[in-house]
Design an enzyme around this catalytic site. Structure first.
Site, PDB file in Angstrom:
ATOM      1  N   ARG A  39      85.128  39.116   2.109  1.00  0.00           N
ATOM      2  CA  ARG A  39      84.477  39.543   3.438  1.00  0.00           C
ATOM      3  C   ARG A  39      85.532  40.638   3.833  1.00  0.00           C
ATOM      4  O   ARG A  39      85.521  41.170   4.922  1.00  0.00           O
ATOM      5  CB  ARG A  39      83.991  38.889   4.315  1.00  0.00           C
ATOM      6  CG  ARG A  39      82.934  37.894   3.887  1.00  0.00           C
ATOM      7  CD  ARG A  39      81.760  38.393   3.458  1.00  0.00           C
ATOM      8  NE  ARG A  39      80.681  37.336   3.204  1.00  0.00           N
ATOM      9  CZ  ARG A  39      80.712  36.952   1.784  1.00  0.00           C
ATOM     10  NH1 ARG A  39      81.510  37.419   0.836  1.00  0.00           N
ATOM     11  NH2 ARG A  39      79.681  35.948   1.573  1.00  0.00           N
ATOM     12  N   SER A  44      74.241  36.807   8.309  1.00  0.00           N
ATOM     13  CA  SER A  44      75.359  35.772   8.797  1.00  0.00           C
ATOM     14  C   SER A  44      76.480  36.512   9.637  1.00  0.00           C
ATOM     15  O   SER A  44      76.952  37.664   9.421  1.00  0.00           O
ATOM     16  CB  SER A  44      76.069  35.391   7.377  1.00  0.00           C
ATOM     17  OG  SER A  44      75.366  34.647   6.577  1.00  0.00           O
ATOM     18  N   GLU A  74      81.336  38.672  11.499  1.00  0.00           N
ATOM     19  CA  GLU A  74      81.248  39.667  10.614  1.00  0.00           C
ATOM     20  C   GLU A  74      80.820  41.079  11.009  1.00  0.00           C
ATOM     21  O   GLU A  74      81.525  42.059  10.588  1.00  0.00           O
ATOM     22  CB  GLU A  74      80.069  39.238   9.252  1.00  0.00           C
ATOM     23  CG  GLU A  74      80.662  38.208   8.507  1.00  0.00           C
ATOM     24  CD  GLU A  74      79.955  37.926   7.399  1.00  0.00           C
ATOM     25  OE1 GLU A  74      79.288  38.860   6.789  1.00  0.00           O
ATOM     26  OE2 GLU A  74      79.812  36.853   6.709  1.00  0.00           O
TER      27      GLU A  74
END
Length: 342
Positions: free
Chosen positions: A168, A242, A338
């Site tokens: 990520r 998410s 995130e």
């Protein structure tokens, strides 16, 4: 200034973020071609303003109005650049919808991205976040990323090896953050199917459908079905998918956690670290289905924070921080969001 580019004042950003959070941009420009950007930045009244590059708005958390220039990237295009045997290189405009591109590739017999179906956002955001799901990461299929440099106004291509891809993460979130705008991304795809059904959720879905020898289409359909069961549609319940990354810990830390919590959900990584399921941590802290003000944790997936209706960014941020504090206190693990808070 470029006559083909319309710059607007005081524009609502609520339709442009999947959380559906209220925020306004002092200035807003929809970018449909890379050539529009240099002329825009050369304008004396706009070039010096703070800038925010916006794609599909699925990885941003607006906590306030943006007193600057929002560059909303909507560059289109899907083009085959090269073919060699069964392998091909496909360049895609940064403004293309990610899931739309994955579906188009599958329909045209270009395989390799099926596990990444139904991920929200645009193609231009995919290398920034190095999106991944069900055992596949974007970097595995990336050939290069084309960017426009804000300082020079020129364009250049970064080979995948130069993008600093990690879990990520990428150089676009670090060294190049705020310095470039992604304009196109090239992918290495194949006409030869190579199915990846390692993840239990996908195996279980395929088994439920009675499919023993899945095709790429079967995997695509299974991924879509699993994601639709677990994740709410932003059109009906605001969310950014998410919200937290799955934390990576040392093997020793994972062993110590498993000694305390034998049911710990964790996945050993090739480099010796262990990925802990953030959703499990949040669930064990009792947050699944709970709300704090008008923001809440989704009932079917503890990793997803949602806008119950009328929430603002401050409420979502307060909820995220409360969850982080509880996970830290109980497990000694720091959860990292995130979405980018603006």
């Amino acid at each position: 200034m470029n006559d083909t580019l319309r710059v607007q004042r005081d524009v609502s950003l609520q339709p442009h973020n999947t959380f559906g959070l209220p925020a306004r941009a002092a200035w807003y420009a929809r970018i449909e071609a890379a050539a529009q950007v240099p002329a825009l930045l050369a304008d004396a009244s706009l070039g010096a303003l703070p800038r925010l590059v916006l794609g599909g708005g699925s990885n941003v958390l607006f906590t306030r109005d943006f007193d600057g220039l929002v560059l909303h990237v909507a560059i289109p295009g899907i083009e085959v650049l090269a073919e060699a045997g069964d392998e091909l290189t496909v360049a895609v405009g940064a403004g293309e919808n990610w899931h739309g591109f994955v579906a188009t590739a599958l329909a045209r017999g270009w395989y390799g991205l099926e596990n990444l179906a139904l991920i929200p956002g645009t193609v231009g955001a995919s290398p920034i976040q190095n999106i991944g799901a069900y055992g596949v990461e974007m970097r595995e299929r990336c050939e290069w990323v084309e960017v426009l440099d804000f300082a020079s106004g020129g364009q250049r291509r970064l080979a995948a090896a130069d993008c600093g891809f990690a879990y990520r993460d990428s150089c676009f979130k670090r060294d190049l953050a705020g310095r470039v705008l992604v304009t196109r991304v090239a992918f290495r795809l194949s006409r030869t199917p190579r199915v990846d059904a390692r993840y239990a959720d996908i195996r279980d879905e395929l088994a439920a459908r009675g499919i023993a020898a899945p095709t790429p289409r079967d995997v695509f359909d299974a991924v879509c079905a699993v994601r639709r069961r677990k994740l709410p549609d932003p059109a009906t319940l605001g969310n950014a998918g998410s919200f937290f990354k799955n934390p990576l810990v040392t093997a020793a830390t994972a062993a110590a956690l498993r000694a305390r919590f034998p049911e710990l959900v964790a996945y050993p990584q090739p480099d010796g670290t262990v990925k802990i399921a953030a959703g499990w941590l949040i669930d064990r802290c009792g947050w699944k289905g709970r709300s704090l003000g008008r923001a809440g944790v989704y009932e079917r997936q503890a990793l997803v924070l949602v806008n119950r209706g009328g929430a603002d960014g401050a409420e979502v941020l307060a909820l995220a921080r409360a969850i982080q504090a509880d996970v830290r206190a109980r497990f000694g693990i720091e959860l990292e969001p995130e979405p980018v808070a603006v």
